[in-house]
Design an enzyme around this catalytic site. Structure first.
Site, PDB file in Angstrom:
ATOM      1  N   ASN A   7       0.882  -1.168   0.000  1.00  0.00           N
ATOM      2  CA  ASN A   7       0.000   0.000   0.000  1.00  0.00           C
ATOM      3  C   ASN A   7       0.919   1.217   0.000  1.00  0.00           C
ATOM      4  O   ASN A   7       1.425   1.630   1.045  1.00  0.00           O
ATOM      5  CB  ASN A   7      -0.911  -0.015   1.223  1.00  0.00           C
ATOM      6  CG  ASN A   7      -1.883   1.154   1.242  1.00  0.00           C
ATOM      7  OD1 ASN A   7      -1.827   2.044   0.395  1.00  0.00           O
ATOM      8  ND2 ASN A   7      -2.779   1.170   2.221  1.00  0.00           N
ATOM      9  N   ARG A  94      -2.617  -2.124  -3.476  1.00  0.00           N
ATOM     10  CA  ARG A  94      -3.822  -1.327  -3.277  1.00  0.00           C
ATOM     11  C   ARG A  94      -3.720  -0.108  -4.188  1.00  0.00           C
ATOM     12  O   ARG A  94      -2.774   0.669  -4.104  1.00  0.00           O
ATOM     13  CB  ARG A  94      -3.949  -0.871  -1.829  1.00  0.00           C
ATOM     14  CG  ARG A  94      -5.167   0.029  -1.584  1.00  0.00           C
ATOM     15  CD  ARG A  94      -5.262   0.402  -0.107  1.00  0.00           C
ATOM     16  NE  ARG A  94      -6.440   1.222   0.171  1.00  0.00           N
ATOM     17  CZ  ARG A  94      -6.408   2.525   0.408  1.00  0.00           C
ATOM     18  NH1 ARG A  94      -5.253   3.181   0.380  1.00  0.00           N
ATOM     19  NH2 ARG A  94      -7.509   3.187   0.664  1.00  0.00           N
ATOM     20  N   HIS A 183     -12.916   3.070   0.293  1.00  0.00           N
ATOM     21  CA  HIS A 183     -12.840   2.053   1.358  1.00  0.00           C
ATOM     22  C   HIS A 183     -13.463   0.728   0.904  1.00  0.00           C
ATOM     23  O   HIS A 183     -13.866  -0.099   1.724  1.00  0.00           O
ATOM     24  CB  HIS A 183     -13.551   2.515   2.643  1.00  0.00           C
ATOM     25  CG  HIS A 183     -12.908   3.670   3.332  1.00  0.00           C
ATOM     26  ND1 HIS A 183     -13.649   4.626   4.005  1.00  0.00           N
ATOM     27  CD2 HIS A 183     -11.618   4.043   3.458  1.00  0.00           C
ATOM     28  CE1 HIS A 183     -12.831   5.532   4.508  1.00  0.00           C
ATOM     29  NE2 HIS A 183     -11.590   5.207   4.186  1.00  0.00           N
ATOM     30  N   ARG A 244     -12.259  15.970   7.583  1.00  0.00           N
ATOM     31  CA  ARG A 244     -13.130  16.254   6.440  1.00  0.00           C
ATOM     32  C   ARG A 244     -14.541  16.563   6.923  1.00  0.00           C
ATOM     33  O   ARG A 244     -15.049  15.942   7.857  1.00  0.00           O
ATOM     34  CB  ARG A 244     -13.164  15.072   5.470  1.00  0.00           C
ATOM     35  CG  ARG A 244     -11.826  14.719   4.874  1.00  0.00           C
ATOM     36  CD  ARG A 244     -11.958  13.524   3.928  1.00  0.00           C
ATOM     37  NE  ARG A 244     -10.646  12.932   3.677  1.00  0.00           N
ATOM     38  CZ  ARG A 244     -10.429  11.624   3.528  1.00  0.00           C
ATOM     39  NH1 ARG A 244     -11.439  10.773   3.624  1.00  0.00           N
ATOM     40  NH2 ARG A 244      -9.212  11.182   3.294  1.00  0.00           N
ATOM     41  N   GLU A 388      -7.602  -5.173   5.305  1.00  0.00           N
ATOM     42  CA  GLU A 388      -7.524  -4.876   3.878  1.00  0.00           C
ATOM     43  C   GLU A 388      -6.382  -5.626   3.211  1.00  0.00           C
ATOM     44  O   GLU A 388      -6.507  -6.058   2.059  1.00  0.00           O
ATOM     45  CB  GLU A 388      -7.381  -3.369   3.672  1.00  0.00           C
ATOM     46  CG  GLU A 388      -8.620  -2.596   4.099  1.00  0.00           C
ATOM     47  CD  GLU A 388      -8.381  -1.100   4.203  1.00  0.00           C
ATOM     48  OE1 GLU A 388      -8.920  -0.362   3.371  1.00  0.00           O
ATOM     49  OE2 GLU A 388      -7.650  -0.681   5.129  1.00  0.00           O
TER      50      GLU A 388
END
Length: 404
Positions: A7, A94, A183, A244, A388
Site C-alpha cells: 500500500n 492497493r 474504502h 473532512r 484490507e
C-alpha cells in the site's frame, strides 16, 4: 505461496508478506516519511518463536530506496522469512481509484499502468503514489506478477440511481463525474466476514458496513454487492470525519469563494484538512475529544453528538435502501474501539430492529470479533476488525488461480 501486499502512499509504504498456503503472515511493516529529512522503518518478522521486531531511522530518499530495504529485510540472514526474492509468487497493490474501467482485481501490464495514470485527475494524491509502488516492485521482483486491487471496484455495482448526480449528463459522459465510493476493500472484507458469522453465503445477506477511522464511510451491501455508499466523487462526502467535513450544502463552496474570497485551493484545504472533528473541536482524535466531553467540554459533546447523528441518519437511510438488514457492522479504528460512538449511533433505533446490549458493547475486546446486539434485536450488530491487506492477498491469489 508467498504474496507480498503493498500500500504505497505519497510518503509511505505499508507492506505485509503472506504465506497463502498456511494462511499466516510472514512479515509486515511500514516505511514512512519518505523524502523527508528523517525517515522511519518498522519491520516485524514472524516465526514459531514469535515476532522479531526491528526499527530504523535514517533519510529515505524515495520509494525505491524504501522498498529495496524492505526486500533486504525479507531476505535478511537472521530475521529473513524467504531465502530468495524469486519465492514471492505475486505482488498485490492497493490502488485507490480504478474509475469505471476496473471492477475486479487486475493483473498489471503496460495498458493497466496507463489507465491508472489516466485516472490521476480523479485521485491526484493517491494514484501517483500507487503507480510508484507498482513501478518499483516490478523492478525489484521482476518474476512476480503484479496485481492491482482497486479501492473503488467494490462500488462499481452501484445502480445508476445511486451513483449519478442530478447535474447535466455531459459531466458524467465527458468527465466521469459520478459517485465512485472508497474504502471498498474494507467494506468487502467485513461484509464477507459478517456473512460467515451469520452462517450464510454473502449472496443471501444484507448488511450495513460502517468503516470509521480518520476517514469514514458507510455502505449498503445487498447480496454481497455494494448498492449505496456515503463517499462520492471524492472521499470528502458523507460522514463527518477527522478532518473532512462530510456532507455540506454545495452552495457553501460558492459562498466561501464569492463572499469571502477564498481560492479553490483554500476551500479544498478547509474542507479536507481543517474541518470535521478538527474544525469543530481543534482535535481530530476522538479519544481526546471524548476525554474533553467527560470533563464537561460542551463543544466536544456537540461534536460527538453531530458525528453520531450523521452516522445514525445513514444507518436509517440504508435500512430503507435495503429493506431488510441482517447485520450492522462497525470496523476500522473508531468503529472497532469506540464503544461510545457505537452506543450513540444506535440509540433510538429499536424501531428499525437495532438494539445494543450496553454491557456487551462496552466490554467488546480490542482486535477481536464481537457480537453486541441485545437479546431480541432483529438485526445483528457486529464489531469486525478490518484486514484490507488480507483481502488484497486473497484477491491477488484469485487472479493467479484464474490464469492457471
Amino acid at each position: 505461496m508467498p504474496i507480498l501486499v503493498l500500500n504505497s502512499g505519497s510518503s509511505s509504504i505499508k507492506y505485509r508478506l503472506f504465506d497463502m498456503a498456511q494462511e499466516r503472515t510472514l512479515a509486515a511493516g511500514l516505511v514512512e516519511r519518505i523524502g523527508e529529512p528523517l525517515g522511519h522503518l518498522r519491520h516485524e518478522a514472524f516465526d514459531d518463536q514469535g515476532a522479531h521486531k526491528l526499527s530504523e531511522s535514517y533519510p529515505i530518499a524515495d520509494h525505491r530506496q524504501g522498498l529495496r530495504r524492505v526486500a533486504e529485510l525479507l531476505l535478511h540472514p537472521e530475521i529473513g522469512v524467504i531465502a530468495d526474492a524469486g519465492e514471492i509468487t505475486a505482488v498485490g497493490h492497493r490502488v485507490v481509484h480504478g474509475g469505471e474501467r476496473f471492477s475486479q482485481p487486475t493483473r498489471i501490464d503496460a495498458a493497466v499502468r496507463a489507465a491508472i495514470r489516466d485516472l490521476i485527475p480523479l485521485a491526484p494524491l493517491h494514484n501517483p503514489a500507487n503507480l510508484q509502488g507498482i513501478e518499483v516492485a516490478t523492478e525489484l521482483f521482476p518474476q512476480a506478477p503484479q496485481v492491482a486491487v482497486f479501492d473503488t471496484a467494490f462500488h462499481q455495482t452501484l445502480p445508476a440511481v445511486a451513483y449519478r448526480y442530478a447535474i447535466p449528463r455531459r459531466f458524467y459522459d465527458e468527465q466521469g463525474v459520478r459517485v465512485y465510493g472508497f474504502h471498498g476493500i474494507s467494506h468487502l472484507y467485513v461484509s464477507k466476514q459478517a456473512a460467515r458469522r451469520l452462517g450464510r453465503p454473502p449472496t443471501e445477506v444484507n448488511v450495513i458496513t460502517a468503516h470509521l477511522g480518520n476517514g469514514c464511510s458507510i455502505t449498503a451491501v445487498r447480496g454481497g454487492q455494494s448498492v449505496d455508499t456515503s463517499m462520492g466523487f471524492t472521499p470528502l462526502a458523507g460522514l463527518i470525519m477527522g478532518t473532512r467535513s462530510g456532507d455540506i450544502d454545495p452552495a457553501l463552496v460558492i459562498y466561501l469563494g464569492a463572499a469571502l474570497g477564498l481560492s479553490f485551493a483554500e476551500i479544498d484545504r478547509l474542507l479536507n484538512k481543517e474541518s470535521g472533528m478538527l474544525g469543530l473541536t481543534g482535535a481530530n482524535d476522538l479519544r481526546d475529544i471524548a476525554q474533553r466531553q467527560a470533563a464537561g467540554d460542551a463543544e466536544a459533546a456537540l461534536a460527538l453528538a453531530m458525528y453520531a447523528y450523521r452516522l445514525k441518519k445513514y444507518i436509517g437511510a440504508y435500512t430503507a435502501v435495503l429493506g431488510r438488514v441482517d447485520a450492522l457492522v462497525f470496523t476500522a479504528g473508531v468503529g472497532e474501539n469506540a464503544a461510545f460512538v457505537r452506543a450513540q449511533a444506535c440509540a433510538g433505533l429499536e424501531g428499525l430492529g437495532i438494539a445494543l446490549d450496553a454491557a456487551r458493547n462496552a466490554q467488546a475486546p480490542r482486535g477481536q470479533f464481537s457480537e453486541i446486539q441485545a437479546a431480541g434485536s432483529a438485526v445483528k450488530v457486529f464489531v469486525i476488525p478490518t484486514d484490507e491487506e488480507q483481502e488484497i492477498a486473497q484477491q491477488t491469489a484469485a487472479v493467479l488461480e484464474m490464469e492457471g
